[in-house]
Design a protein around this motif. Structure first.
Motif, PDB file in Angstrom:
ATOM      1  N   ALA A  91       0.993  -1.303  -0.153  1.00  0.00           N
ATOM      2  CA  ALA A  91       0.083   0.076   0.081  1.00  0.00           C
ATOM      3  C   ALA A  91       0.770   1.469  -0.046  1.00  0.00           C
ATOM      4  O   ALA A  91       1.998   1.294   0.535  1.00  0.00           O
ATOM      5  N   ASP A  92       0.207   2.427  -0.465  1.00  0.00           N
ATOM      6  CA  ASP A  92       0.911   3.480  -0.564  1.00  0.00           C
ATOM      7  C   ASP A  92       1.224   4.277   0.949  1.00  0.00           C
ATOM      8  O   ASP A  92       2.330   4.509   1.436  1.00  0.00           O
ATOM      9  N   GLN A  93       0.323   3.918   1.477  1.00  0.00           N
ATOM     10  CA  GLN A  93       0.320   4.194   3.095  1.00  0.00           C
ATOM     11  C   GLN A  93       0.399   3.075   3.797  1.00  0.00           C
ATOM     12  O   GLN A  93      -0.436   2.327   4.116  1.00  0.00           O
ATOM     13  N   SER A  94       1.697   2.610   4.339  1.00  0.00           N
ATOM     14  CA  SER A  94       2.176   1.470   4.984  1.00  0.00           C
ATOM     15  C   SER A  94       2.618   1.853   6.261  1.00  0.00           C
ATOM     16  O   SER A  94       3.863   2.311   6.444  1.00  0.00           O
ATOM     17  N   TYR A  95       1.792   1.597   7.224  1.00  0.00           N
ATOM     18  CA  TYR A  95       2.353   1.732   8.679  1.00  0.00           C
ATOM     19  C   TYR A  95       3.556   0.770   9.049  1.00  0.00           C
ATOM     20  O   TYR A  95       4.366   1.163   9.835  1.00  0.00           O
ATOM     21  N   ASN A  96       3.513  -0.394   8.474  1.00  0.00           N
ATOM     22  CA  ASN A  96       4.690  -1.235   8.790  1.00  0.00           C
ATOM     23  C   ASN A  96       5.836  -0.811   7.930  1.00  0.00           C
ATOM     24  O   ASN A  96       6.917  -1.093   8.512  1.00  0.00           O
ATOM     25  N   ARG A  97       5.801  -0.391   6.797  1.00  0.00           N
ATOM     26  CA  ARG A  97       7.015   0.459   6.154  1.00  0.00           C
ATOM     27  C   ARG A  97       7.634   1.620   7.061  1.00  0.00           C
ATOM     28  O   ARG A  97       8.619   1.710   7.275  1.00  0.00           O
TER      29      ARG A  97
END
Length: 417
Positions: free
Chosen positions: A11-17
């Motif tokens: 996903a563009d917004q990835s909290y894990n990234r």
């Protein structure tokens, strides 16, 4: 140490990234972390082998060149995202960069569980044949309510969460150094854990794996006991006195002879209370009997025994994975030699050093403080090489490394978000 990070979301917004990038930024003094991109990995299809495509080859090379991997997984329908499973499918098909690679799992989710079920499944996937990663046992970092966990700069807000994350990362650095060290051993495969060759002190004519080996062997050799005297290098003790002495030493002692036969431990605690659990019935057993019959476990036992036998190091030391603020259990293994320098087996001792450190601090009026600039050194003791607890099958530490038990951490601040 060089690590790579993989976020299980495309996903563009990835909290894990975001979590991985925070780890790389916040702890750059401890470790160098490169966050890898999995967005261009094609969908796995055995009928259309794309192992040689740039996206898969890049991931393979980066993982192979790293000392370890951190995987941050979201939780989708109680398991890992399809994108992450897809990557692992490709990296366990024609190429196997995870094989014997140390892996740490972290995860963030919108809800309070902090991706706990996804992490459990991911452990099982990473330990599957063809993947064969070695996952850090325990030490799980579970970040819930992730929408409110980061500030506008991508930094975790809660200091307790940051502190727990640092302790988890430090444990992984130690773990990775140990795993990578034993993986460099190349001459271990001929190490015989069955103890079938015997040695000059082996009791012949007695089944070494019998539960009553001690009684049978003692009778066979007319072993002295009770108030019979034994002349030692620097003392004269009765057998009873020797037992009193060994059983009141406040550490767990084990003797494995040069034939890889487990022949002694100081039985001063009930088995269930021991740091490294042993039973009287195991005394006399060959090491391949007292360890779990799991190939990865036996492989690491051979590697470490061979390292001691061949003199690559004479001391093995390792903090046990899962140590916390209340305990710091360390296992030590010392290669023993006779007067002529011949290898005579392994002396193991296991001890919780936390009470010792606490007593020292009380007596001296000092205290421990975190050093923000410290680089974690996984090498403990006198050895220049970090090692792993594998010497006796009675100890369960190696089993946790090769087949770790999954324990959800409900005490850390990370799990409370």
């Amino acid at each position: 140490m060089k690590l790579v990070g993989i976020a299980g979301s495309i996903a563009d917004q990835s909290y894990n990234r975001t979590l991985l990038k925070f780890i790389a930024k916040r702890f750059e003094g401890l470790v160098d972390i490169e966050v890898l991109d999995i967005n261009d990995v094609p969908v796995f299809n055995q009928d259309d082998d794309q192992t040689n495509c740039a996206a898969i080859q890049n991931l393979c090379k980066k993982i192979e060149g790293a000392d370890g991997v951190i995987i941050a997984t979201p939780e989708h329908n109680h398991t890992v995202p399809a994108a992450l499973k897809n990557v692992i499918e490709w990296l366990s098909y024609e190429v196997h960069p995870f094989d014997a690679k140390p892996v740490m799992i972290v995860g963030a989710s919108y809800h309070t569980q902090g991706s706990s079920r996804a992490q459990l499944h991911l452990r099982q996937i990473l330990e599957a044949p063809g993947v064969n990663a070695i996952v850090l046992p325990g030490n799980e970092f579970l970040l819930g309510d992730v929408k409110n966990a980061f500030d506008e700069n991508g930094d975790l807000k809660d200091q307790r969460t940051v502190d727990f994350l640092q302790s988890t990362l430090q444990n992984f650095i130690r773990f990775a150094k140990v795993i990578n060290m034993i993986g460099q051993t190349t001459d271990y495969e001929e190490e015989d854990l069955s103890a079938k060759n015997g040695t000059d002190t082996t009791v012949q004519g007695v089944d070494m794996n019998a539960d009553d080996w001690l009684d049978q062997a003692a009778k066979k050799v007319n072993a002295v006991e009770g108030d019979s005297y034994v002349k030692l290098d620097s003392g004269l003790l009765t057998v009873d006195q020797l037992n009193y002495f060994l059983k009141t030493i406040p550490i767990e002692l084990t003797y494995v002879d040069e034939n890889n036969q487990f022949i002694y431990y100081n039985d001063f605690l009930p088995t269930e209370k021991m740091l490294a659990k042993r039973t009287p019935a195991q005394v006399g057993d060959a090491l391949d009997k007292v360890h779990p019959q799991i190939s990865s476990v036996l492989k690491h036992v051979k590697q470490v025994i061979n390292t001691l036998r061949t003199g690559k190091t004479d001391l093995v030391s390792m903090p046990v994975p899962g140590n916390d603020e209340k305990t710091h259990v360390v296992h030590y293994y010392k290669a023993m030699h006779d007067e002529a320098g011949n290898y005579k087996g392994v002396n193991e001792w296991a001890v919780d050093i936390k009470p010792i450190v606490d007593e020292y601090l009380r007596e001296t009026g000092q205290k421990l403080v975190n050093d923000p600039n410290a680089r974690v050194d996984a090498i403990t003791g006198a050895s220049e090489n970090p090692e792993v607890d594998t010497t006796t099958g009675a100890s369960d530490t190696l089993q946790k490394i090769a087949k770790p038990e999954v324990k959800i951490d409900t005490t850390s601040s990370a799990s409370k978000h």
